[in-house]
Design an enzyme around this catalytic site. Structure first.
Site, mmCIF file in Angstrom:
data_model
loop_
_atom_site.group_PDB
_atom_site.id
_atom_site.type_symbol
_atom_site.label_atom_id
_atom_site.label_comp_id
_atom_site.label_asym_id
_atom_site.label_seq_id
_atom_site.Cartn_x
_atom_site.Cartn_y
_atom_site.Cartn_z
ATOM 1 N N VAL A 141 0.183 -32.155 -38.111
ATOM 2 C CA VAL A 141 -0.438 -32.450 -39.405
ATOM 3 C C VAL A 141 0.130 -33.723 -40.001
ATOM 4 O O VAL A 141 -0.598 -34.545 -40.565
ATOM 5 C CB VAL A 141 -0.278 -31.251 -40.365
ATOM 6 C CG1 VAL A 141 -0.807 -31.603 -41.756
ATOM 7 C CG2 VAL A 141 -1.025 -30.035 -39.834
ATOM 8 N N ARG B 132 16.401 -34.334 -36.012
ATOM 9 C CA ARG B 132 16.033 -34.393 -34.589
ATOM 10 C C ARG B 132 15.124 -35.573 -34.271
ATOM 11 O O ARG B 132 15.104 -36.068 -33.149
ATOM 12 C CB ARG B 132 15.326 -33.102 -34.160
ATOM 13 C CG ARG B 132 16.150 -31.858 -34.210
ATOM 14 C CD ARG B 132 15.424 -30.687 -33.531
ATOM 15 N NE ARG B 132 14.068 -30.505 -34.055
ATOM 16 C CZ ARG B 132 13.784 -29.773 -35.112
ATOM 17 N NH1 ARG B 132 14.757 -29.191 -35.793
ATOM 18 N NH2 ARG B 132 12.531 -29.633 -35.515
ATOM 19 N N SER B 133 14.332 -35.999 -35.255
ATOM 20 C CA SER B 133 13.336 -37.048 -35.003
ATOM 21 C C SER B 133 13.771 -38.428 -35.492
ATOM 22 O O SER B 133 13.011 -39.396 -35.353
ATOM 23 C CB SER B 133 12.016 -36.672 -35.701
ATOM 24 O OG SER B 133 11.541 -35.433 -35.235
ATOM 25 N N CYS C 124 -5.678 -23.520 -43.895
ATOM 26 C CA CYS C 124 -6.743 -24.229 -43.183
ATOM 27 C C CYS C 124 -8.057 -23.447 -43.163
ATOM 28 O O CYS C 124 -9.130 -24.023 -43.391
ATOM 29 C CB CYS C 124 -6.297 -24.550 -41.762
ATOM 30 S SG CYS C 124 -5.529 -23.163 -40.898
ATOM 31 N N HIS D 100 -11.387 -24.897 -36.253
ATOM 32 C CA HIS D 100 -11.540 -23.494 -36.643
ATOM 33 C C HIS D 100 -13.020 -23.197 -36.895
ATOM 34 O O HIS D 100 -13.736 -24.010 -37.482
ATOM 35 C CB HIS D 100 -10.780 -23.201 -37.940
ATOM 36 C CG HIS D 100 -9.293 -23.137 -37.785
ATOM 37 N ND1 HIS D 100 -8.642 -23.285 -36.586
ATOM 38 C CD2 HIS D 100 -8.312 -22.925 -38.716
ATOM 39 C CE1 HIS D 100 -7.331 -23.175 -36.785
ATOM 40 N NE2 HIS D 100 -7.122 -22.953 -38.066
ATOM 41 N N ASN E 286 -9.404 -28.260 -38.198
ATOM 42 C CA ASN E 286 -8.357 -27.665 -39.030
ATOM 43 C C ASN E 286 -7.201 -28.606 -39.318
ATOM 44 O O ASN E 286 -6.475 -28.422 -40.304
ATOM 45 C CB ASN E 286 -7.816 -26.385 -38.368
ATOM 46 C CG ASN E 286 -7.337 -26.616 -36.953
ATOM 47 O OD1 ASN E 286 -8.144 -26.898 -36.060
ATOM 48 N ND2 ASN E 286 -6.042 -26.511 -36.716
#
Length: 341
Positions: free
Chosen positions: A14, A39-40, A132, A244, A317
């Protein structure tokens, strides 16, 4: 003069889509920050198709002071820690998690449905993005509710694996591959095999037998659209990567023919009516990927109740169900309140 915008959770499905849509819609940003967990840190993410690379910043050390808007796509736990800090620093938080949706001091907004609700953001400096599956449904219901007053909604969802994040999509891929090559199928993200299967279970079970995802659809629809509408949902995970789908049965106070409903939906904001009543004359998840519209097909009258309709609703979604709606909220916030861009 434009806005300073931070996207929190920028490395997830997202969050990346939020960056794409901000660039695609040319949101008036003077500065854009990609923020994520430690972590990123150091990872580089492209800002849409602009060619501009953003180096990911550590949420633990990010100072929200001086930033106008923070789009949060980080999940409930990090949001619980950092959204109040951002809001206290004067940055308006638009949160995609479920954390604040039912907080009475936090508006839950779908711009095509309840734009006036955004005016309540000043209570906590936070605006919530709906679930969503709720988002696409209320876009389809709103114009019909205005025309004939909805009494009751029965909805069954067919929700893609991307609703469970990258891990959900990866599990569908690895299980499908395992079946084709004859390897053992292992389930880690989902409670049962998702490849070539459907799972009638999304989120945790509640004491009454419904799941939390089903509960969200009920209470969020009431908060966004009308507290008097009765809603019951069955939410099902299906082996689709993105998009979805929902089969929606609607009972109205007043008469509304299928033809009249089609005319209303054809003109409604955010909706694309594709209802040809012939082979292929409807929309499936594959066709909606990458699009911002909520697609409606298969509109017909329900002969089992007075004033009833049935329809099929499909949307990406990751877009209308999450990232696009968040960016549309930011645009609405800018037009009505911040007025910088």
């Amino acid at each position: 003069m434009g806005y300073r915008v931070a996207v929190v959770g920028a490395t997830g499905n997202v969050g990346r889509e939020m960056l794409n849509i901000l660039a695609e819609r040319e949101f008036p940003c003077d500065e854009i920050a990609a923020v994520a967990s430690s972590r990123s840190v150091g990872t580089e993410i492209e800002y849409g198709d602009t060619g501009k690379m953003l180096k990911v910043k550590n949420i633990e050390h990010f100072d929200f002071a001086g930033w106008d808007i923070a789009l949060f796509a980080a999940g409930s736990e990090p949001t619980k820690i950092y959204a109040p800090k951002a809001a206290a620093a004067g940055c308006v938080v638009i949160d995609n998690s479920s954390l604040y949706r039912m907080d009475p001091d936090v508006p839950l907004v779908v711009p095509e449905v309840n734009p006036d609700a955004i005016d309540g953001y000043t209570a906590r400096n936070i605006i919530a993005n709906p679930n969503c599956s709720t988002a696409q449904m209320v876009v389809a219901l709103k114009p019909l509710h205005d025309a004939a007053t909805i009494k009751r909604v029965v909805v069954s969802t067919y929700q893609s694996t991307s609703g469970a994040g990258k891990a959900g999509m990866d599990e569908l891929f690895t299980q499908s591959r395992a079946i084709f090559v004859g390897d053992a199928v292992e389930s880690h993200k989902f409670t049962k095999q998702i490849a070539f299967n459907v799972i009638p279970h999304i989120d945790s079970f509640l004491d009454d037998g419904f799941t939390k995802e089903e509960w969200k659809m009920v209470v969020e629809t009431k908060k966004i659209l009308d507290p008097k509408i009765k809603v019951v949902a069955t939410c099902v995970r299906v082996p689709v990567f993105v998009g979805h789908s929902e089969a929606i049965n609607i009972e109205f106070e007043n008469e509304l023919s299928a033809e009249a409903a089609q005319d209303i939906l054809r003109e409604a904001p955010g909706i694309m009516l594709v209802d040809k009543r012939e082979d292929g004359g409807y929309v499936t998840p594959v066709e909606c990927v990458g699009d911002g519209a909520t697609y409606v097909s298969r509109v017909r009258e329900d002969p089992t109740v007075d004033n009833g309709l049935v329809l099929w609703c499909v949307s990406d979604n990751l877009r209308k169900g999450a990232a696009l709606n968040a960016v549309q909220i930011a645009e609405l916030l800018g037009r009505r309140h911040l007025k910088k861009g």
